[in-house]
Design a protein around this motif. Sequence first.
Motif, PDB file in Angstrom:
ATOM      1  N   LEU A   1      59.791  57.766  61.450  1.00  0.00           N
ATOM      2  CA  LEU A   1      59.882  56.610  62.352  1.00  0.00           C
ATOM      3  C   LEU A   1      58.759  55.604  62.086  1.00  0.00           C
ATOM      4  N   ILE A   2      57.571  56.117  61.784  1.00  0.00           N
ATOM      5  CA  ILE A   2      56.444  55.224  61.453  1.00  0.00           C
ATOM      6  C   ILE A   2      56.744  54.460  60.168  1.00  0.00           C
ATOM      7  N   SER A   3      57.253  55.186  59.169  1.00  0.00           N
ATOM      8  CA  SER A   3      57.529  54.548  57.869  1.00  0.00           C
ATOM      9  C   SER A   3      58.607  53.476  57.981  1.00  0.00           C
ATOM     10  N   LYS A   4      59.489  53.604  58.966  1.00  0.00           N
ATOM     11  CA  LYS A   4      60.557  52.615  59.160  1.00  0.00           C
ATOM     12  C   LYS A   4      60.149  51.503  60.123  1.00  0.00           C
ATOM     13  N   GLY A   5      58.929  51.574  60.612  1.00  0.00           N
ATOM     14  CA  GLY A   5      58.438  50.526  61.494  1.00  0.00           C
ATOM     15  C   GLY A   5      58.832  50.685  62.951  1.00  0.00           C
ATOM     16  N   TYR A   6      59.416  51.836  63.309  1.00  0.00           N
ATOM     17  CA  TYR A   6      59.831  52.071  64.696  1.00  0.00           C
ATOM     18  C   TYR A   6      58.748  52.758  65.535  1.00  0.00           C
ATOM     19  N   ALA A   7      57.672  53.153  64.907  1.00  0.00           N
ATOM     20  CA  ALA A   7      56.607  53.835  65.649  1.00  0.00           C
ATOM     21  C   ALA A   7      55.255  53.447  65.067  1.00  0.00           C
ATOM     22  N   TYR A   8      54.220  53.648  65.856  1.00  0.00           N
ATOM     23  CA  TYR A   8      52.865  53.291  65.420  1.00  0.00           C
ATOM     24  C   TYR A   8      51.849  54.234  66.061  1.00  0.00           C
ATOM     25  N   GLU A   9      50.753  54.429  65.328  1.00  0.00           N
ATOM     26  CA  GLU A   9      49.659  55.279  65.839  1.00  0.00           C
ATOM     27  C   GLU A   9      48.625  54.399  66.528  1.00  0.00           C
ATOM     28  N   SER A  10      48.068  54.924  67.627  1.00  0.00           N
ATOM     29  CA  SER A  10      47.039  54.184  68.356  1.00  0.00           C
ATOM     30  C   SER A  10      46.058  55.168  68.979  1.00  0.00           C
ATOM     31  N   ASP A  11      44.875  55.254  68.370  1.00  0.00           N
ATOM     32  CA  ASP A  11      43.807  56.111  68.903  1.00  0.00           C
ATOM     33  C   ASP A  11      44.277  57.546  69.115  1.00  0.00           C
ATOM     34  N   GLY A  12      45.015  58.096  68.136  1.00  0.00           N
ATOM     35  CA  GLY A  12      45.439  59.494  68.196  1.00  0.00           C
ATOM     36  C   GLY A  12      46.792  59.717  68.846  1.00  0.00           C
ATOM     37  N   ASP A  13      47.285  58.724  69.577  1.00  0.00           N
ATOM     38  CA  ASP A  13      48.633  58.796  70.137  1.00  0.00           C
ATOM     39  C   ASP A  13      49.602  58.096  69.182  1.00  0.00           C
ATOM     40  N   VAL A  14      50.878  58.459  69.276  1.00  0.00           N
ATOM     41  CA  VAL A  14      51.906  57.737  68.526  1.00  0.00           C
ATOM     42  C   VAL A  14      52.966  57.277  69.518  1.00  0.00           C
ATOM     43  N   GLU A  56      53.752  48.574  86.194  1.00  0.00           N
ATOM     44  CA  GLU A  56      53.254  49.104  87.468  1.00  0.00           C
ATOM     45  C   GLU A  56      52.834  50.566  87.361  1.00  0.00           C
ATOM     46  N   HIS A  57      53.419  51.307  86.384  1.00  0.00           N
ATOM     47  CA  HIS A  57      53.177  52.738  86.317  1.00  0.00           C
ATOM     48  C   HIS A  57      52.241  53.169  85.200  1.00  0.00           C
ATOM     49  N   VAL A  58      52.078  52.357  84.167  1.00  0.00           N
ATOM     50  CA  VAL A  58      51.200  52.720  83.059  1.00  0.00           C
ATOM     51  C   VAL A  58      49.761  52.405  83.431  1.00  0.00           C
ATOM     52  N   ASN A  59      48.889  53.419  83.293  1.00  0.00           N
ATOM     53  CA  ASN A  59      47.481  53.165  83.651  1.00  0.00           C
ATOM     54  C   ASN A  59      46.825  52.250  82.615  1.00  0.00           C
ATOM     55  N   GLU A  60      45.729  51.668  83.014  1.00  0.00           N
ATOM     56  CA  GLU A  60      45.078  50.631  82.197  1.00  0.00           C
ATOM     57  C   GLU A  60      44.634  51.167  80.844  1.00  0.00           C
ATOM     58  N   GLU A  61      44.124  52.399  80.830  1.00  0.00           N
ATOM     59  CA  GLU A  61      43.647  52.984  79.577  1.00  0.00           C
ATOM     60  C   GLU A  61      44.785  53.158  78.574  1.00  0.00           C
ATOM     61  N   GLU A  62      45.937  53.664  79.077  1.00  0.00           N
ATOM     62  CA  GLU A  62      47.080  53.848  78.192  1.00  0.00           C
ATOM     63  C   GLU A  62      47.662  52.505  77.776  1.00  0.00           C
ATOM     64  N   GLN A  63      47.649  51.546  78.680  1.00  0.00           N
ATOM     65  CA  GLN A  63      48.185  50.227  78.380  1.00  0.00           C
ATOM     66  C   GLN A  63      47.449  49.586  77.207  1.00  0.00           C
ATOM     67  N   LYS A  64      46.152  49.837  77.122  1.00  0.00           N
ATOM     68  CA  LYS A  64      45.368  49.274  76.022  1.00  0.00           C
ATOM     69  C   LYS A  64      45.810  49.833  74.663  1.00  0.00           C
ATOM     70  N   ARG A  65      46.302  51.079  74.693  1.00  0.00           N
ATOM     71  CA  ARG A  65      46.718  51.708  73.435  1.00  0.00           C
ATOM     72  C   ARG A  65      48.126  51.277  73.024  1.00  0.00           C
ATOM     73  N   LYS A  66      48.903  50.787  73.962  1.00  0.00           N
ATOM     74  CA  LYS A  66      50.282  50.403  73.672  1.00  0.00           C
ATOM     75  C   LYS A  66      50.390  48.944  73.231  1.00  0.00           C
ATOM     76  N   GLU A  67      51.335  48.688  72.337  1.00  0.00           N
ATOM     77  CA  GLU A  67      51.650  47.307  71.974  1.00  0.00           C
ATOM     78  C   GLU A  67      52.482  46.643  73.063  1.00  0.00           C
ATOM     79  N   ASP A  68      53.269  47.465  73.776  1.00  0.00           N
ATOM     80  CA  ASP A  68      54.218  46.955  74.768  1.00  0.00           C
ATOM     81  C   ASP A  68      54.291  47.978  75.896  1.00  0.00           C
ATOM     82  N   PRO A  69      54.308  47.540  77.162  1.00  0.00           N
ATOM     83  CA  PRO A  69      54.350  48.496  78.277  1.00  0.00           C
ATOM     84  C   PRO A  69      55.541  49.460  78.233  1.00  0.00           C
ATOM     85  N   ILE A  70      56.668  49.037  77.618  1.00  0.00           N
ATOM     86  CA  ILE A  70      57.855  49.895  77.633  1.00  0.00           C
ATOM     87  C   ILE A  70      57.904  50.870  76.458  1.00  0.00           C
TER      88      ILE A  70
END
Length: 474
Positions: free
Chosen positions: A127-140, A167-181
Amino acid sequence: MKIYNTLTNTKEEFKPINPGQVTMYVCGPTVYNYIHIGNARSVIAFDTIRRYLEFRGFRVNFVSNFTDVDDKMIAEAKAENVTVPELAERYIKAYREDISALNVKPATKNPRATHEVNEIIKFIQKLISKGYAYESDGDVYYRTRKFKNYGALSSQNLAELEEGASEHVNEEEQKRKEDPIDFALWKKQKKPDEIAWASPWGKGRPGWHIECSVMATKYLGETIDIHGGGQDLEFPHHENEIAQSEAATGKPFVHYWMHNGFVTVGADAEKMSKSLHNFVTVHDLLQKVDPQVLRFFMASVQYRKQINYSTDNLKQAQIILQRFKNTLNNLEYRLKDETDSEKSEILDNKIQETQHKFINAMDDDFNVQNALTAIYDLLPEINANINAENADKDTLKKAAKLLTSWLAVFGIDVQRLITAENQNDDEQVQRLIKKREEARKNKDWAQSDALRDELKQMGVTVEDTPQGTRWLRE
């Protein structure tokens, strides 16, 4: 045969990928506690569906997973001061015992998330190689918005999802995500003593959704016939499975999505769940209720409809099952008769008509209520023939065989049903029956009637038939 497809919201003609074969995946339990009857509803519903497909001649490859690592399991293992694998082993064993008591057929395979970590890592890398996923600080994370059909299964709107996620994603996790969804495919290890596996992104564990995509495609193929689960899994779990699987393979993931209705409790029909603390575990219930009664109660409602759990509804199921049991006992008893039989065209035609109605009902998205009504309507005709002076024994044998096969679709083991009845034999009843037979032989009708009344008080009904005296528990 028609199946209601959640993806299209219509009944569709069932056409398996390979004629005569069905690939079927059903989401299994997270094994951190005993299953409650809401969980059992899904297990029984799809076991009944599987049994009917096999009744119709299909060979079913049935896979159902165990989620044996997630946040709930980690929290429960810590609370009980055991390891996550120890907790999983305990409740997988309990699960197998519970569903065995409910006469659920073993799956072709029960894969476990912790046994598939290497495959999960490879799937995520794709999924990463196809551009559908990304790594961020140890999470994917999965790029949800990149998948064009996201939300089609559950009719979700991306704008609404974004608002809800923010509304449900905490601030720390939000920083690691490109998009809230975006959702997690891999979660990094939070604490040194937390269960984890090595990966290209550091130590961590799989996200919940990815395991089912990996196990379904590994054991059933890139495209499967049927995927089932509870209505609560439509979003986000099954929606995420589609996004992951189709992004990885470039092929349709599932042809027919099937979702069972909830079990509700109380006058307000509140959904049963562990989070609402209004659940009853199967483990506890089986200490009080005949497993076959519970199985019949759960299997006798069409899979998409809600089931309202109550003592009264259980009792009603018990009454109906008892009538089937009485007819089966009557059949077994009369077929021991060695007298000549007389052909009954009426009974034979009625049996053929019932078989036709049964198949028509079940072919219509597994309409178990109509199927059971057809069988139930046949019972008076069977019993009338049983009680006739010259019964049609060949047709009664046919009735016994078909009744056994029909009830087997609902998970009712006829031999177990009859044996359970006969296990109630005890020395006292047999002694009184023998004493009464002697009284009748001596034409001591007063004594005979007195013994009948005594047996009646014990809950035993005595029947004097041309084949001799028989008795049944009321």
